[in-house]
Motif scaffolding. Structure first.
Motif, PDB file in Angstrom:
ATOM      1  N   THR A  63     -30.508 -23.313  14.125  1.00 54.62           N
ATOM      2  CA  THR A  63     -31.421 -22.329  14.670  1.00 54.62           C
ATOM      3  C   THR A  63     -32.801 -22.594  14.070  1.00 54.62           C
ATOM      4  OG1 THR A  63     -31.659 -19.967  15.153  1.00 54.62           O
ATOM      5  CG2 THR A  63     -30.986 -20.523  12.910  1.00 54.62           C
ATOM      6  N   HIS A  64     -33.830 -21.936  14.630  1.00 52.31           N
ATOM      7  CA  HIS A  64     -35.186 -22.243  14.171  1.00 52.31           C
ATOM      8  C   HIS A  64     -35.732 -21.245  13.176  1.00 52.31           C
ATOM      9  CE1 HIS A  64     -36.287 -25.027  17.818  1.00 52.31           C
ATOM     10  NE2 HIS A  64     -35.251 -25.441  17.124  1.00 52.31           N
ATOM     11  N   SER A  65     -35.368 -19.972  13.349  1.00 52.58           N
ATOM     12  CA  SER A  65     -35.934 -18.969  12.445  1.00 52.58           C
ATOM     13  C   SER A  65     -34.981 -17.794  12.323  1.00 52.58           C
ATOM     14  CB  SER A  65     -37.291 -18.478  12.972  1.00 52.58           C
ATOM     15  OG  SER A  65     -37.107 -17.910  14.260  1.00 52.58           O
ATOM     16  N   SER A 111     -34.555 -34.651   7.181  1.00 53.72           N
ATOM     17  CA  SER A 111     -35.704 -34.882   8.048  1.00 53.72           C
ATOM     18  C   SER A 111     -35.404 -34.448   9.483  1.00 53.72           C
ATOM     19  CB  SER A 111     -36.051 -36.371   8.024  1.00 53.72           C
ATOM     20  OG  SER A 111     -36.812 -36.693   9.166  1.00 53.72           O
ATOM     21  N   HIS A 112     -36.414 -33.876  10.116  1.00 54.23           N
ATOM     22  CA  HIS A 112     -36.291 -33.545  11.530  1.00 54.23           C
ATOM     23  C   HIS A 112     -37.268 -34.391  12.340  1.00 54.23           C
ATOM     24  CE1 HIS A 112     -34.919 -31.408  14.919  1.00 54.23           C
ATOM     25  NE2 HIS A 112     -35.883 -30.509  15.018  1.00 54.23           N
ATOM     26  N   SER A 113     -37.486 -35.615  11.861  1.00 56.72           N
ATOM     27  CA  SER A 113     -38.393 -36.603  12.463  1.00 56.72           C
ATOM     28  C   SER A 113     -39.851 -36.283  12.122  1.00 56.72           C
ATOM     29  CB  SER A 113     -38.210 -36.719  13.979  1.00 56.72           C
ATOM     30  OG  SER A 113     -38.982 -35.752  14.666  1.00 56.72           O
ATOM     31  N   TYR A 151     -31.258 -25.290   9.681  1.00 58.57           N
ATOM     32  CA  TYR A 151     -32.496 -24.671  10.138  1.00 58.57           C
ATOM     33  C   TYR A 151     -33.533 -25.762  10.407  1.00 58.57           C
ATOM     34  CZ  TYR A 151     -30.130 -20.612   8.258  1.00 58.57           C
ATOM     35  OH  TYR A 151     -29.204 -19.637   8.002  1.00 58.57           O
ATOM     36  N   ASP A 152     -34.061 -25.755  11.615  1.00 58.86           N
ATOM     37  CA  ASP A 152     -35.067 -26.748  11.993  1.00 58.86           C
ATOM     38  C   ASP A 152     -36.470 -26.166  11.812  1.00 58.86           C
ATOM     39  OD1 ASP A 152     -32.874 -28.076  12.860  1.00 58.86           O
ATOM     40  OD2 ASP A 152     -33.384 -28.037  14.987  1.00 58.86           O
ATOM     41  N   HIS A 153     -37.416 -27.020  11.644  1.00 60.29           N
ATOM     42  CA  HIS A 153     -38.836 -26.700  11.804  1.00 60.29           C
ATOM     43  C   HIS A 153     -39.464 -25.960  10.632  1.00 60.29           C
ATOM     44  CE1 HIS A 153     -38.585 -27.188  16.463  1.00 60.29           C
ATOM     45  NE2 HIS A 153     -37.804 -28.018  15.800  1.00 60.29           N
ATOM     46  N   SER A 154     -38.766 -25.800   9.521  1.00 55.75           N
ATOM     47  CA  SER A 154     -39.377 -25.360   8.257  1.00 55.75           C
ATOM     48  C   SER A 154     -39.943 -23.942   8.234  1.00 55.75           C
ATOM     49  CB  SER A 154     -40.508 -26.321   7.818  1.00 55.75           C
ATOM     50  OG  SER A 154     -40.415 -27.592   8.412  1.00 55.75           O
ATOM     51  N   MET A 211     -34.499 -28.777  18.477  1.00 52.19           N
ATOM     52  CA  MET A 211     -33.443 -29.437  19.242  1.00 52.19           C
ATOM     53  C   MET A 211     -33.033 -28.588  20.432  1.00 52.19           C
ATOM     54  SD  MET A 211     -30.849 -31.021  16.475  1.00 52.19           S
ATOM     55  CE  MET A 211     -31.274 -30.039  15.054  1.00 52.19           C
ATOM     56  N   LYS A 212     -32.629 -29.216  21.454  1.00 50.55           N
ATOM     57  CA  LYS A 212     -32.080 -28.439  22.553  1.00 50.55           C
ATOM     58  C   LYS A 212     -30.568 -28.631  22.595  1.00 50.55           C
ATOM     59  CE  LYS A 212     -32.695 -32.005  26.081  1.00 50.55           C
ATOM     60  NZ  LYS A 212     -31.546 -32.220  26.859  1.00 50.55           N
ATOM     61  N   TYR A 263     -31.978 -35.419  14.710  1.00 53.19           N
ATOM     62  CA  TYR A 263     -32.935 -35.899  15.711  1.00 53.19           C
ATOM     63  C   TYR A 263     -33.422 -34.714  16.529  1.00 53.19           C
ATOM     64  CZ  TYR A 263     -28.449 -36.078  18.021  1.00 53.19           C
ATOM     65  OH  TYR A 263     -27.212 -35.777  18.470  1.00 53.19           O
ATOM     66  N   PRO A 264     -34.652 -34.763  16.991  1.00 51.71           N
ATOM     67  CA  PRO A 264     -35.228 -33.589  17.646  1.00 51.71           C
ATOM     68  C   PRO A 264     -34.621 -33.281  19.001  1.00 51.71           C
ATOM     69  CG  PRO A 264     -36.811 -35.401  17.579  1.00 51.71           C
ATOM     70  CD  PRO A 264     -35.632 -35.845  16.801  1.00 51.71           C
ATOM     71  N   PHE A 265     -34.210 -34.294  19.733  1.00 51.26           N
ATOM     72  CA  PHE A 265     -33.617 -34.042  21.045  1.00 51.26           C
ATOM     73  C   PHE A 265     -32.401 -34.938  21.195  1.00 51.26           C
ATOM     74  CE2 PHE A 265     -38.156 -33.261  21.522  1.00 51.26           C
ATOM     75  CZ  PHE A 265     -38.157 -31.965  22.005  1.00 51.26           C
ATOM     76  N   ASN A 276     -42.731 -36.211  14.323  1.00 47.87           N
ATOM     77  CA  ASN A 276     -43.503 -35.379  15.264  1.00 47.87           C
ATOM     78  C   ASN A 276     -42.653 -34.650  16.292  1.00 47.87           C
ATOM     79  OD1 ASN A 276     -45.932 -36.193  14.105  1.00 47.87           O
ATOM     80  ND2 ASN A 276     -46.001 -38.022  15.389  1.00 47.87           N
ATOM     81  N   HIS A 277     -41.338 -34.659  16.115  1.00 44.41           N
ATOM     82  CA  HIS A 277     -40.480 -33.938  17.040  1.00 44.41           C
ATOM     83  C   HIS A 277     -40.655 -34.435  18.469  1.00 44.41           C
ATOM     84  CE1 HIS A 277     -38.406 -30.348  18.723  1.00 44.41           C
ATOM     85  NE2 HIS A 277     -37.780 -30.407  17.587  1.00 44.41           N
ATOM     86  N   LEU A 278     -40.642 -35.734  18.634  1.00 43.17           N
ATOM     87  CA  LEU A 278     -40.789 -36.321  19.977  1.00 43.17           C
ATOM     88  C   LEU A 278     -39.418 -36.663  20.554  1.00 43.17           C
ATOM     89  CD1 LEU A 278     -43.737 -38.769  19.188  1.00 43.17           C
ATOM     90  CD2 LEU A 278     -43.893 -36.504  20.266  1.00 43.17           C
TER      91      LEU A 278
HETATM   92 ZN    ZN Z   1     -36.043 -29.208  16.833  1.00 43.54          ZN
END
Ligand code: ZN
Length: 421
Positions: free
Chosen positions: A375-377, A267-269, A213-216, A1-2, A306-308, A271-273
């Protein structure tokens, strides 16, 4: 996400969510004043505003009735209806009558303490009385008669406990020479500081925080999870199904272990589109397929990130597919009753300074609001965080600051059930 633009944040310590006064002009006599920051934050509210000529008059004294009104408004105590006057010199034609009677009804003012039944509402209020009023307004218990000040001997014994507690809670400060000077009048500048601290104190423990946390990334299981466990704070994993089990990513077993410890998986969608670039049918796939995948693998699908961010308002397909948790997560899926001033969602990475971080937490305290960090990581302590990530020291700092403020840490679903704004 931004990070979405509406989150660009509050740099001041306090924005009180009260009705603004009619006077919206910038104040013309507080620039450079030692209490400027407090005055400006408070002047935008109906707690203590400026005058129609644009001045604030920081060095003017506050009268007894003015301070009592500020106290009632600051703590949002409902104002009483008509009653018999409690004081001989404040009858029901006075502007301050409802506030004074509200203070009496709330146990903040005690008419039996007055001299000859008089309040003397228009006289400057001395510091020692302010101390007693705010302690009662906050319902703090007075433990001892020790004031902690060099001139404690000059403070009447019946006031000493109140003075001691306002010092202990940093609600009022003494003078640099170690004195309290109980009979000094309180200026409007001093009252601003006291009222800001009072609002903060009254809000402690009411707001809450969520860490997502996004993106696993596997670093969440290895580096974040143990730290969460040591504080007893749950977290939220938003996963892209195609990532799970890949190199450097979490496994289904790890996600389940975290769920066992109170974490939530969402869920973070697919394909992250960018959803705004997709057709409705494609969005529905982005939403429904990972949800099915999570269910099939025995994981929760409690909420959705949602990813964005969406740049346009309510996106019907998104809200159609997801339920209450989703509707309240992120204000852009703008299904009422979200109050965006009570909900902040912000990326926790090197772009967020420690001051901004603590300001966000302070906001949550003051408004009883909800801050969602993502955050992602999470890198090990001492390591440089990856892009859009943090390390364990930063996470520990966040947890310390959360703990200090008595904020609750919740999952998205818990936050929604606690308060759907
Ligand atoms: Zn994301």
């Amino acid at each position: 996400m931004k990070r979405t633009t509406w989150l660009i944040m509050v740099t001041s310590f306090l924005i009180v969510t009260l009705v603004p006064t009619a006077v919206a002009k910038p104040l013309n006599d507080v620039s450079g004043h030692w209490a400027e920051r407090y005055i400006i934050n408070l002047a935008d509210t109906s707690v203590m505003g400026g005058y129609p000529d644009g001045s604030f008059r920081p060095e003017a004294n506050v009268t007894r009735e003015e301070f009592i009104k500020c106290l009632i408004v600051a703590l949002k105590i409902p104002v009483c209806g008509a009653v018999e006057p409690s004081y001989d010199d404040v009858d029901n034609t006075s502007w301050s009558f409802p506030y004074i009677e509200t203070a009496v009804a709330s146990g903040i003012l005690k008419p039996e303490e007055s001299v000859n039944g008089m309040l003397k509402p228009g006289e400057p209020i001395p510091r020692v009385e302010v101390a007693r009023l705010i302690v009662r307004a906050l319902k703090l218990s007075v433990k001892s008669g020790y004031t902690g000040y060099d001139d404690g001997i000059n403070i009447p014994p019946s006031y000493r406990g109140y003075v001691g507690i306002v010092k202990e809670r940093s609600l009022m400060s003494g003078y640099p020479d170690g004195t309290f000077r109980p009979w000094n009048p309180v200026t409007r500048a001093e009252a601003s500081v006291i009222l800001v601290r009072l609002i903060y104190e009254s809000g402690k423990g009411t707001g809450f925080v969520t860490i997502c946390y996004d993106h696993s990334s596997e670093s969440i299981f290895n580096n974040a999870f143990p730290l969460h466990q040591s504080y007893g704070y749950p977290g939220v994993n938003y996963i892209l199904p195609s990532n799970v089990g890949n190199r450097g990513m979490m496994t289904i077993a790890q996600l389940k272990e975290m769920e066992q410890a109170g974490w939530e998986t969402g869920s973070h969608s697919k394909n992250h589109l960018h959803f705004k670039d997709l057709r409705d049918r494609e969005i529905s796939q982005q939403l429904s397929q990972p949800k099915e995948w999570l269910q099939k693998n025995g994981l929760q699908y409690a909420s959705f990130a949602y990813p964005f961010g969406f740049d346009t308002d309510p996106y019907p397909v998104v809200s159609e597919y997801y339920e209450s948790a989703v509707k309240c997560f992120g204000n852009k899926i703008n299904v009422p009753p979200i109050n965006r001033f009570n909900l902040e969602r912000i990326m926790l990475d090197s772009g967020l300074s420690n001051d901004e971080l603590t300001d966000l937490l302070d906001q949550a305290v003051i408004k009883g609001g909800w801050v969602i960090f993502y955050t992602h990581s999470v890198a090990e302590a001492g390591q440089t965080p990856a892009n859009h990530g943090i390390n364990q020291q930063r996470l520990n700092y966040l947890f310390q600051e959360i703990k200090k403020r008595g904020l609750k840490v919740v999952t998205v679903s818990e936050g929604v059930s606690l308060k759907c704004f």
